[in-house]
Design an enzyme around this catalytic site. Structure first.
Site, mmCIF file in Angstrom:
data_model
loop_
_atom_site.group_PDB
_atom_site.id
_atom_site.type_symbol
_atom_site.label_atom_id
_atom_site.label_comp_id
_atom_site.label_asym_id
_atom_site.label_seq_id
_atom_site.Cartn_x
_atom_site.Cartn_y
_atom_site.Cartn_z
ATOM 1 N N CYS A 190 30.134 5.217 -12.409
ATOM 2 C CA CYS A 190 29.735 3.878 -12.820
ATOM 3 C C CYS A 190 28.226 3.749 -12.674
ATOM 4 O O CYS A 190 27.728 2.968 -11.860
ATOM 5 C CB CYS A 190 30.455 2.847 -11.965
ATOM 6 N N TYR B 94 21.679 25.632 -9.990
ATOM 7 C CA TYR B 94 21.360 24.246 -9.648
ATOM 8 C C TYR B 94 22.360 23.283 -10.291
ATOM 9 O O TYR B 94 21.978 22.269 -10.867
ATOM 10 C CB TYR B 94 19.917 23.896 -10.058
HETATM 11 C C1 LIG Z 1 13.243 27.521 -5.419
HETATM 12 C C2 LIG Z 1 12.456 28.704 -5.023
HETATM 13 C C3 LIG Z 1 12.548 29.895 -5.738
HETATM 14 C C4 LIG Z 1 13.357 30.024 -7.005
HETATM 15 O O1 LIG Z 1 12.883 29.205 -8.022
HETATM 16 P P1 LIG Z 1 13.554 29.301 -9.495
HETATM 17 O O2 LIG Z 1 12.818 28.291 -10.283
HETATM 18 O O3 LIG Z 1 14.997 28.987 -9.331
HETATM 19 O O4 LIG Z 1 13.337 30.690 -9.979
HETATM 20 C C5 LIG Z 1 11.863 30.987 -5.268
HETATM 21 N N1 LIG Z 1 11.101 30.912 -4.150
HETATM 22 C C6 LIG Z 1 10.969 29.768 -3.430
HETATM 23 C C7 LIG Z 1 10.122 29.759 -2.227
HETATM 24 C C8 LIG Z 1 11.635 28.632 -3.851
HETATM 25 O O5 LIG Z 1 11.488 27.491 -3.146
#
Ligand SMILES: *Cc1c(COP(=O)(O)O)cnc(C)c1O
Length: 396
Positions: A342, A371
């Site tokens: 909602c 994600y």
């Molecule tokens: C989130 C993150 C990643 C991965 O990022 P993507 O965009 O999913 O490739 C790699 N290293 C660190 C430190 C992160 O915080």
């Protein structure tokens, strides 16, 4: 590649929807192709926060050199799923308890994000600790303007300000910090970069690291240039150019003998292996537009709401209509695909082409492997959780 997944989605009973389906052979093949495009002196780590489902972690084990984790919880989880794998551990706000737990479980590379981290690590360490200094480097203005999630190159809580690197090196030179072994530099500056932008950033990070090492007289063994390889949700067929990226990194390494590079993509490894399958519960015509109300929604797949994109999807028409009353259907050629929550934010795709879409038809969203479920607010409105199917191939 998606044929078996769509057939598996068709084969589920309506009561088994919504469901996530993961193509594990597809994931293995994709990760192997990424690995094959990279030079030997580039280590490939998987950022577990993109999707830490154990079958995915296990499927990736053959192609990746290790896993990047961002909390003691992730660390224990990944350690249990892939016990032999090297782990890199970073994150902006780790507690003393997390430091102790991680030391007990074993970390291949610590990513140090502040002087506080060095103090806590030195106090808790009982043996040698290998670390990289995570630095928030300045980047040329405009470089990161187009990306979805900039974590560096501007004021952020991630990593050390470059100004603080000297203070960390001074601490590391003290005898009471002798257990801490500096191996190099880490810089994860943004998510959503194309290969050419990633390469430009890699050059910049390596150059900065080499000059830091030269100024302070330490051996630079490694540079981790982070993750953030772009995924284009508007064009599922477009992929990050791993071949060009690998060639560029090979060039860079030719000029830096003895250096090991590490990358840690999350999204670009697992986005493509996941699908979210559901059915149309109702179609409503409202003030001139059609809305297809689906089972589930953004409490399962929050990705399009957080990023503001339309999740790509395929319709699987279902012929059978068991009810005596008229079957609701899209009449305008387009529909907004929304969920059961909602809130007007519960939208998976806006005004998408959906000619003839009817109640009881199935909709299978692609690119739901990273994600997705793990970043979603599962219990908002208390609908049932989806099913999870980890396909090994040969199901049909
Ligand atoms: C989130 C993150 C990643 C991965 O990022 P993507 O965009 O999913 O490739 C790699 N290293 C660190 C430190 C992160 O915080």
């Amino acid at each position: 590649m998606s044929g078996p997944v769509l057939r598996a989605a068709d084969a589920l009973a309506a009561e088994q929807l919504p469901a996530f389906l993961y193509d594990l052979p597809g994931l293995r093949a994709h990760a192997a192709a990424v690995r094959a495009a990279l030079p030997e002196r580039v280590e490939l780590y998987y950022a577990a926060k993109a999707n830490p489902a154990p079958p995915l972690l296990t499927a990736l084990r053959g192609a990746v050199d290790g896993y990047e984790v961002s909390s003691a919880g992730e660390l224990a989880h990944v350690r249990a799923a892939v016990p032999d794998a090297p782990l890199a551990f970073g994150g902006p706000g780790r507690t003393p308890a997390e430091f102790t737990a991680a030391l007990a479980l074993g970390v291949h590379r610590w990513h140090v994000e502040s002087e506080r981290d060095l103090h806590l690590l030195a106090a808790a360490a009982t043996g040698p600790v290998d670390l990289l200094l995570r630095v928030n480097l300045p980047v040329a203005s405009g470089t990161l303007d187009s990306v979805a999630l900039a974590m560096g190159g501007r004021p952020t809580p991630f990593g050390l300000d470059p100004d603080r690197a000297a203070a960390c090196l001074e601490l590391l030179a003290r005898p009471e910090y002798a257990r801490l072994r500096l191996r190099g530099v880490h810089a994860h500056l943004a998510s959503g970069l194309a290969a050419a932008e990633q390469l430009a950033l890699a050059e910049r990070v390596v150059e900065w690291s080499v000059s830091l090492a030269a100024r302070h007289g330490f051996a630079l063994d490694e540079v981790n240039i982070g993750g953030g390889m772009a995924v284009d949700y508007a064009d599922p067929a477009a992929r990050f150019d791993w071949t060009a990226f690998g060639k560029g990194l090979a060039d860079l390494l030719d000029r830096r003998p003895g250096l090991t590079l590490r990358i840690e993509p999350g999204r670009a490894l697992t986005a493509y292996c996941g699908w979210y399958a559901t059915e149309v519960l109702d179609v409503k015509h409202s003030h001139g537009e059609d809305f297809a109300v689906l089972g589930g929604g953004t409490h399962h797949l929050r990705t399009p709401a957080t990023r503001g994109h339309d999740q790509p999807f395929t319709v699987r028409p279902v012929a059978a209509w068991p009810h005596p009353w008229p079957r609701p259907a899209v009449t305008t050629g387009r529909a907004t695909l929304c969920g059961q929550l909602c809130t007007p934010k519960d939208v998976l795709a806006h005004r998408a082409p959906a000619a003839g879409l009817r109640a009881a038809d199935r909709v299978v969203f692609a690119m739901a492997g990273a994600y997705g479920w793990n970043i979603s607010h599962h219990d908002f409105l208390m609908h049932p959780h989806p099913g999870f199917h980890f396909l090994e191939g040969g199901e049909d």
